[in-house]
Enzyme design. Structure first.
Site, PDB file in Angstrom:
ATOM      1  N   LYS A 266      30.657  41.009  22.820  1.00 52.59           N
ATOM      2  CA  LYS A 266      31.946  41.210  23.077  1.00 52.59           C
ATOM      3  C   LYS A 266      32.435  39.814  22.765  1.00 52.59           C
ATOM      4  O   LYS A 266      32.202  38.953  23.382  1.00 52.59           O
ATOM      5  CB  LYS A 266      31.996  41.595  24.490  1.00 52.59           C
ATOM      6  CG  LYS A 266      33.514  41.575  24.962  1.00 52.59           C
ATOM      7  CD  LYS A 266      33.616  41.924  26.406  1.00 52.59           C
ATOM      8  CE  LYS A 266      35.086  42.039  26.955  1.00 52.59           C
ATOM      9  NZ  LYS A 266      35.217  42.428  28.518  1.00 52.59           N
ATOM     10  N   ASP A 271      41.469  37.659  27.591  1.00 51.59           N
ATOM     11  CA  ASP A 271      41.533  39.067  28.119  1.00 51.59           C
ATOM     12  C   ASP A 271      42.745  39.151  29.213  1.00 51.59           C
ATOM     13  O   ASP A 271      42.294  38.702  30.279  1.00 51.59           O
ATOM     14  CB  ASP A 271      40.380  39.664  28.715  1.00 51.59           C
ATOM     15  CG  ASP A 271      40.621  40.948  29.546  1.00 51.59           C
ATOM     16  OD1 ASP A 271      41.595  41.633  29.255  1.00 51.59           O
ATOM     17  OD2 ASP A 271      39.469  41.425  30.195  1.00 51.59           O
ATOM     18  N   LYS A 278      46.241  41.648  34.421  1.00 57.39           N
ATOM     19  CA  LYS A 278      45.389  41.044  35.360  1.00 57.39           C
ATOM     20  C   LYS A 278      46.305  40.173  36.267  1.00 57.39           C
ATOM     21  O   LYS A 278      47.327  39.943  35.940  1.00 57.39           O
ATOM     22  CB  LYS A 278      44.589  40.094  34.806  1.00 57.39           C
ATOM     23  CG  LYS A 278      43.179  40.755  34.343  1.00 57.39           C
ATOM     24  CD  LYS A 278      42.053  40.094  33.749  1.00 57.39           C
ATOM     25  CE  LYS A 278      41.021  40.543  33.069  1.00 57.39           C
ATOM     26  NZ  LYS A 278      40.421  41.492  33.849  1.00 57.39           N
ATOM     27  N   ASP A 289      35.928  35.532  27.999  1.00 54.35           N
ATOM     28  CA  ASP A 289      35.575  36.888  27.926  1.00 54.35           C
ATOM     29  C   ASP A 289      34.866  37.098  26.360  1.00 54.35           C
ATOM     30  O   ASP A 289      34.727  38.192  25.811  1.00 54.35           O
ATOM     31  CB  ASP A 289      36.951  37.663  27.933  1.00 54.35           C
ATOM     32  CG  ASP A 289      36.531  39.188  28.380  1.00 54.35           C
ATOM     33  OD1 ASP A 289      35.434  39.312  28.828  1.00 54.35           O
ATOM     34  OD2 ASP A 289      37.463  40.055  28.279  1.00 54.35           O
ATOM     35  N   ASP A 348      42.756  47.266  30.552  1.00 55.09           N
ATOM     36  CA  ASP A 348      41.782  46.241  30.862  1.00 55.09           C
ATOM     37  C   ASP A 348      40.369  46.812  30.675  1.00 55.09           C
ATOM     38  O   ASP A 348      39.666  45.688  30.909  1.00 55.09           O
ATOM     39  CB  ASP A 348      42.136  45.578  32.333  1.00 55.09           C
ATOM     40  CG  ASP A 348      41.773  44.312  32.648  1.00 55.09           C
ATOM     41  OD1 ASP A 348      41.379  43.544  31.899  1.00 55.09           O
ATOM     42  OD2 ASP A 348      41.590  43.968  33.953  1.00 55.09           O
ATOM     43  N   GLU A 350      38.836  47.099  27.962  1.00 54.33           N
ATOM     44  CA  GLU A 350      39.059  46.829  26.545  1.00 54.33           C
ATOM     45  C   GLU A 350      37.595  46.563  26.162  1.00 54.33           C
ATOM     46  O   GLU A 350      37.472  46.828  24.892  1.00 54.33           O
ATOM     47  CB  GLU A 350      40.059  45.623  26.296  1.00 54.33           C
ATOM     48  CG  GLU A 350      39.542  44.460  26.381  1.00 54.33           C
ATOM     49  CD  GLU A 350      39.041  43.905  27.683  1.00 54.33           C
ATOM     50  OE1 GLU A 350      39.238  44.371  28.752  1.00 54.33           O
ATOM     51  OE2 GLU A 350      38.359  42.733  27.770  1.00 54.33           O
ATOM     52  N   ARG A 352      34.581  47.832  26.367  1.00 52.16           N
ATOM     53  CA  ARG A 352      33.966  48.937  25.876  1.00 52.16           C
ATOM     54  C   ARG A 352      34.663  49.459  24.795  1.00 52.16           C
ATOM     55  O   ARG A 352      33.685  50.287  23.852  1.00 52.16           O
ATOM     56  CB  ARG A 352      33.700  49.743  27.163  1.00 52.16           C
ATOM     57  CG  ARG A 352      35.001  50.472  27.388  1.00 52.16           C
ATOM     58  CD  ARG A 352      34.966  50.799  28.783  1.00 52.16           C
ATOM     59  NE  ARG A 352      34.860  49.798  29.829  1.00 52.16           N
ATOM     60  CZ  ARG A 352      34.740  50.321  31.332  1.00 52.16           C
ATOM     61  NH1 ARG A 352      34.779  51.504  31.794  1.00 52.16           N
ATOM     62  NH2 ARG A 352      34.654  49.332  32.184  1.00 52.16           N
TER      63      ARG A 352
HETATM   64  N1  BES Z   1      36.593  40.966  31.092  1.00 51.56           N
HETATM   65  C1  BES Z   1      36.803  41.723  31.814  1.00 51.56           C
HETATM   66  C2  BES Z   1      35.587  41.697  32.952  1.00 51.56           C
HETATM   67  C3  BES Z   1      35.454  40.567  33.860  1.00 51.56           C
HETATM   68  C4  BES Z   1      36.178  40.151  34.845  1.00 51.56           C
HETATM   69  C5  BES Z   1      34.254  39.765  33.746  1.00 51.56           C
HETATM   70  C6  BES Z   1      36.065  39.181  35.681  1.00 51.56           C
HETATM   71  C7  BES Z   1      34.251  38.543  34.436  1.00 51.56           C
HETATM   72  C8  BES Z   1      35.008  38.327  35.245  1.00 51.56           C
HETATM   73  C9  BES Z   1      36.786  43.306  31.538  1.00 51.56           C
HETATM   74  O1  BES Z   1      37.542  43.477  30.396  1.00 51.56           O
HETATM   75  C10 BES Z   1      37.560  44.182  32.613  1.00 51.56           C
HETATM   76  O2  BES Z   1      38.763  43.687  32.870  1.00 51.56           O
HETATM   77  N2  BES Z   1      36.939  45.000  33.265  1.00 51.56           N
HETATM   78  C11 BES Z   1      37.494  45.521  34.477  1.00 51.56           C
HETATM   79  C12 BES Z   1      37.047  47.316  34.487  1.00 51.56           C
HETATM   80  C13 BES Z   1      37.952  48.048  34.929  1.00 51.56           C
HETATM   81  C14 BES Z   1      39.383  48.087  34.391  1.00 51.56           C
HETATM   82  C15 BES Z   1      37.361  49.428  35.157  1.00 51.56           C
HETATM   83  C16 BES Z   1      36.976  45.054  35.494  1.00 51.56           C
HETATM   84  O3  BES Z   1      35.928  44.866  35.913  1.00 51.56           O
HETATM   85  O4  BES Z   1      37.831  45.141  36.545  1.00 51.56           O
HETATM   86 ZN    ZN Z   2      37.431  41.955  29.021  1.00 53.68          ZN
HETATM   87 MN    MN Z   3      39.582  43.392  30.620  1.00 53.79          MN
END
Ligand code: BES
Ligand code: ZN
Ligand code: MN
Length: 495
Positions: A266, A271, A278, A289, A348, A350, A352
């Site tokens: 990834k 992000d 966020k 990210d 968010d 994204e 996947r």
């Molecule tokens: N890049 C983030 C995951 C992340 C968050 C990694 C904080 C490290 C620290 C990912 O893209 C994301 O935002 N995931 C969301 C998914 C949710 C919207 C289902 C998450 O984990 O909140």
């Molecule tokens: Zn992300």
């Molecule tokens: Mn995200």
């Protein structure tokens, strides 16, 4: 830093600094030898200094009688009989950090510390790798640069001459590994105004040029991805002024006919969350990210430098996730390259989306095994903290091999389920699948289950590295994980 192997004994070693280990209760053989040659001065001085020999403790002693070196650096390890590979890495790193200023050359006797299940060569490789990691600095953007790490030459002492020629290969492996890890950290630490998808593509091309014999690099832009039908990937990159890139790095170290291992990283260069934006706190850390892609880059570099006899394809799925007039909205439905339609309920989620199209694309390589690496979910950090990567795989054999590689490299993972029970949480009333789970829990698992729907054609594992790819806070830094785990796994496939 340069490394060398040498047959040596501590008392007569003339290099300026010698490094020996001491644990709470007992002395390593080299510490004992120094103590004996100095008439018990070592034990006395350590007692005086209140040195307990715990991990993280170091103590320098100068001009001991009967010792040729003028500095003895004592490193704490904790009980030697319990020492594991991570303890050895820690000791090697602590030694290098203690010598950050001043000395340019040192001889390390940490090589002698025995660890159950690990050979002298394993230990040599680990010490080299850990030393390189410990000497790492990222000061590209400081006006006043550090003058690099003080220690330039580290000689590893071996007891017998026979250890030298065999040890050289292990040393080279440790160097390639350290170099791959640190290059992943370099990419990760770059600020997001510089390190966007084109930058990662350029760095990959440069890596290819530097290793033309083994590496070939191909970059797909958005027009090509559109032709391929990568509607999920493009749903992420369309909101950004930066063009999304799919970078493909092929390493051919094995036989032409051998099916490759494919690694997919990834590479979300920043992000923001997109329209599902966020919160502001610590958002800067979302420059990390792209650490999945950075770790795949680091593996490709380490492979090229080590020449491991294997075929590996590294794919970096690079996009920036931004809110804008062109950005994807919650509720948008897109068609992935696999043909499955996706309702994007949260922009968010994204990672996947970029990964699923990359995972469909790579089936053309008829992979032996596919492993994707992603800072995919905050939920993985909730589940496992920042100690281990989350490992997801329907294959017990692949999962076990990766868990073992994690243990042997000290870069551990812990297995989580990808059972079908969770799949129903991804149902959408309008499309084939939703991009988030319907429940507020199990987020790391539903993310993996989303990917599972795109990886049915081959043996696959997913590593969620959200907790391990970087360190937050005052010591903020990319870690280069899971380059060690992946390299260990690839090596295990060869032998
Ligand atoms: N890049 C983030 C995951 C992340 C968050 C990694 C904080 C490290 C620290 C990912 O893209 C994301 O935002 N995931 C969301 C998914 C949710 C919207 C289902 C998450 O984990 O909140
Ligand atoms: Zn992300
Ligand atoms: Mn995200």
């Amino acid at each position: 830093m340069e490394f060398q192997l040498k047959q040596s004994v501590p008392a007569t070693e003339k290099t300026g600094v010698i490094i020996v280990a001491v644990s709470a209760g007992d002395f390593s053989p080299s510490a004992l030898a120094v103590d004996a040659a100095s008439g018990g001065q070592l034990a006395k001085a350590l007692k005086h200094a209140g040195f307990e020999g715990k991990p993280g403790q170091t103590q320098s002693l100068f001009n001991l009688h009967g010792i040729a070196a003028d500095q003895v650096l004592v490193v704490g390890t904790g009980p030697l009989k319990d020492l594991d590979i991570r303890g050895l890495q820690r000791a090697a790193a602590d030694a290098v950090k203690a010598l950050a200023r001043g000395r340019k050359k040192a001889v390390s006797f940490l090589t002698e510390l025995e660890i159950k299940g690990f050979s002298l060569n394993d230990r040599i490789a680990s010490i080299v790798r850990a030393s390189l990691e410990a000497a790492y600095r990222f000061d590209e953007f400081k006006s006043k640069k550090g003058d690099g790490h003080g220690l330039h030459h580290l000689t590893l002492a071996v007891a017998e001459k026979a250890g030298i020629s065999a040890g050289k290969k292990a040393m080279a492996w440790g160097e390639a590994l350290g170099s791959g890890i640190n290059s992943a950290r370099d990419l990760g630490n770059q600020p997001p105004n510089i390190c966007h998808p084109s930058y990662i593509a350029d760095q990959s091309r440069a890596l290819g040029h530097a290793h033309q014999k083994h590496l070939s690099v191909k970059v797909l832009g958005e027009a090509e991805m559109k032709k391929l039908g990568m509607g999920a990937f493009l749903a992420v990159s369309q909101g950004s002024a930066q063009e999304g890139k799919l970078v493909i790095i092929e390493y051919t170290g094995g036989k032409k006919t051998e099916a490759p291992v494919v690694l997919v990283g990834k590479g979300v260069s920043f992000d923001t969350g997109g329209i599902s934006i966020k919160p502001a706190a610590a958002m800067d850390e979302m420059k990390y990210d792209m650490c999945g892609a950075a770790s795949v880059f680091g593996v490709m570099k380490a492979l090229a430098e080590s020449g491991l006899a294997i075929n590996v394809v590294g794919v970096l799925a690079c996009a920036e996730n931004m809110p804008s007039g062109n950005a994807t909205r919650p509720g948008d439905i897109v068609t992935s390259m696999s043909g499955q339609t996706i309702e994007i309920l949260n922009t968010d989620a994204e990672g996947r989306l970029v990964l699923c199209d990359a995972l469909t694309y790579i089936s053309r390589y008829k992979p032996a095994v596919v492993i994707d690496v992603a800072t995919l979910t905050g939920a993985c950090i909730v589940a496992l903290g920042k100690v281990v990567s989350g490992l997801f795989s329907p294959s017990d054999e692949l999962a076990d091999a990766l868990l073992d590689a994690g243990q042997r490299s000290g870069d551990r993972a812990w297995r989580m389920p990808v059972w079908n029970d969770y799949q129903e949480m991804l149902e959408s009333p309008f499309a084939d699948i939703a991009n988030i789970g319907s429940a507020p829990n199990g987020g790391a698992i539903t993310a993996a289950c989303f990917l599972a729907r795109f990886t049915k054609d081959y043996t696959w594992a997913h590593l969620d590295i959200a907790g391990v790819a970087w360190i937050s806070g005052a010591q903020k830094n990319a870690t280069g994980r899971p380059v060690p785990l992946l390299m260990q796994y690839l090596k295990s496939r060869v032998s």
